[in-house]
Design an enzyme around this catalytic site. Structure first.
Site, PDB file in Angstrom:
ATOM      1  N   ASN A  13       0.875  -1.177   0.000  1.00  0.00           N
ATOM      2  CA  ASN A  13       0.000   0.000   0.000  1.00  0.00           C
ATOM      3  C   ASN A  13       0.911   1.226   0.000  1.00  0.00           C
ATOM      4  O   ASN A  13       1.478   1.572   1.026  1.00  0.00           O
ATOM      5  CB  ASN A  13      -0.902  -0.030   1.246  1.00  0.00           C
ATOM      6  CG  ASN A  13      -1.710   1.249   1.396  1.00  0.00           C
ATOM      7  OD1 ASN A  13      -1.830   2.031   0.462  1.00  0.00           O
ATOM      8  ND2 ASN A  13      -2.270   1.456   2.588  1.00  0.00           N
ATOM      9  N   HIS A  98      -9.595   1.742   4.888  1.00  0.00           N
ATOM     10  CA  HIS A  98      -8.296   1.855   5.579  1.00  0.00           C
ATOM     11  C   HIS A  98      -8.460   2.835   6.744  1.00  0.00           C
ATOM     12  O   HIS A  98      -9.187   3.822   6.636  1.00  0.00           O
ATOM     13  CB  HIS A  98      -7.231   2.348   4.597  1.00  0.00           C
ATOM     14  CG  HIS A  98      -5.853   2.286   5.168  1.00  0.00           C
ATOM     15  ND1 HIS A  98      -5.378   3.246   6.039  1.00  0.00           N
ATOM     16  CD2 HIS A  98      -4.869   1.366   5.039  1.00  0.00           C
ATOM     17  CE1 HIS A  98      -4.146   2.909   6.409  1.00  0.00           C
ATOM     18  NE2 HIS A  98      -3.816   1.777   5.815  1.00  0.00           N
ATOM     19  N   GLU A 100      -6.695   5.164   7.817  1.00  0.00           N
ATOM     20  CA  GLU A 100      -6.401   6.571   7.494  1.00  0.00           C
ATOM     21  C   GLU A 100      -7.611   7.213   6.813  1.00  0.00           C
ATOM     22  O   GLU A 100      -7.905   8.383   7.020  1.00  0.00           O
ATOM     23  CB  GLU A 100      -5.145   6.660   6.610  1.00  0.00           C
ATOM     24  CG  GLU A 100      -3.890   6.430   7.439  1.00  0.00           C
ATOM     25  CD  GLU A 100      -2.718   5.839   6.681  1.00  0.00           C
ATOM     26  OE1 GLU A 100      -2.714   5.852   5.445  1.00  0.00           O
ATOM     27  OE2 GLU A 100      -1.784   5.347   7.357  1.00  0.00           O
ATOM     28  N   GLY A 237       2.699  -1.180   4.317  1.00  0.00           N
ATOM     29  CA  GLY A 237       2.795   0.240   3.969  1.00  0.00           C
ATOM     30  C   GLY A 237       4.249   0.633   3.731  1.00  0.00           C
ATOM     31  O   GLY A 237       4.809   0.405   2.663  1.00  0.00           O
TER      32      GLY A 237
HETATM   33  P1  PGA Z   1       2.670   0.355   7.684  1.00  0.00           P
HETATM   34  O1  PGA Z   1       1.231   0.620   7.025  1.00  0.00           O
HETATM   35  O2  PGA Z   1       3.160  -0.963   7.136  1.00  0.00           O
HETATM   36  O3  PGA Z   1       3.516   1.511   7.251  1.00  0.00           O
HETATM   37  O4  PGA Z   1       2.463   0.303   9.163  1.00  0.00           O
HETATM   38  C1  PGA Z   1       0.317  -0.429   6.821  1.00  0.00           C
HETATM   39  C2  PGA Z   1      -0.955   0.122   6.223  1.00  0.00           C
HETATM   40  O5  PGA Z   1      -1.334   1.257   6.532  1.00  0.00           O
HETATM   41  O6  PGA Z   1      -1.615  -0.558   5.404  1.00  0.00           O
END
Ligand code: PGA
Length: 258
Positions: A13, A98, A100, A237
């Site tokens: 992602n 997600h 976010e 991510g």
């Molecule tokens: P991260 O994000 O691996 O940077 O913790 C994962 C995600 O938000 O899908």
């Protein structure tokens, strides 16, 4: 993952990272690792890079998808993108709900539910994210929150729909923090999600549904997470932004653990 008969998927992602040119060279460089991978390799790229990425990826096993979409087919929604636009650009899957999106853009389970239905209608695989915040986690509310998110976001789907849905358990406190859930914590929640599906639909679909773990996945913790029986893949991510770290994570699926 290694014990179960579900195909492993490693999904990158990229969030709001990478220009078209950067996406193209990344995909070219990642291609050998994807070709030798036992796992499926998917990349959720920014909207602007979908078409160019899909074109480059056509010669490889890498599958390109999107990170969000609007729930309506078309209309006066300035700045938004519909599912059919994504499909035409070459996206085969879409990440929905997600954390976010939930936190920064106020997405609700009700709108995620609508988006899932639209994605399924367009034959696009939805990766549906659920996860509790640190506060909810510390207050012992994890199971209740995940149950609520699952029941509201998957409301009204039938068994055939569920067969096309991919779930992602991503504890919010683990995203981008460097603090991943332990394999045991993640396994416990993955089992819980699978049991939820078995309880509300069928045991057969529960056994088939792919559940990804996301939240600070790194080359050095990927294998331990993937070794858990109900963790079928990873949503990555930060570590998906470099070919080196992402291919190390993909390579973990090539290791035979007996
Ligand atoms: P991260 O994000 O691996 O940077 O913790 C994962 C995600 O938000 O899908």
């Amino acid at each position: 993952m290694f014990q179960a008969q579900r195909p492993a998927i490693i999904v990158g992602n990229w969030k709001m990272h990478k220009t078209i040119a950067e996406a193209k060279s990344f995909i070219e460089e990642l291609e050998p690792a994807a070709r030798h991978a036992k796992a499926k390799v998917w990349l959720a790229v920014p909207f602007t890079a979908i078409q160019a990425s899909a074109e480059i990826a056509r010669k490889s096993p890498i599958v390109i998808g999107a990170q969000n979409m609007h729930e309506q087919e078309s209309g006066a929604f300035t700045g938004e993108i519909s599912c059919s636009m994504l499909k035409e650009a070459g996206a085969a899957f879409v990440i929905l709900g997600h954390s976010e999106r939930r936190k920064l853009f106020h997405e609700t389970d009700a709108s995620i539910n609508k988006k899932i239905k639209v994605a399924l209608h367009h034959d696009m695989s939805p990766i549906v994210c659920v996860g509790e915040t640190l506060e909810q986690h510390q207050n012992g509310l994890t199971h209740r929150i995940i149950e609520e998110q699952l029941s509201l976001s998957l409301q009204g789907l039938n068994v055939t729909d569920l067969e096309k849905v991919i779930l992602a358990y991503e504890p919010v406190w683990a995203i981008g923090t460097g603090r991943n859930a332990t394999p045991e914590q993640a396994q416990d929640m993955h089992r819980f999600c699978r049991q939820f599906v078995g309880h509300h639909w069928t045991t057969a679909v529960a056994e088939k549904i792919i559940i990804l773990y996301g939240g600070s996945v790194k080359p050095d913790n990927a294998l331990a997470l993937l070794t858990e029986p109900d963790i079928d893949g990873l949503l990555v991510g930060g570590s998906s932004l470099s070919v080196n770290s992402f291919s190390q994570i993909i390579d973990c699926c090539n290791i035979n653990v007996s």
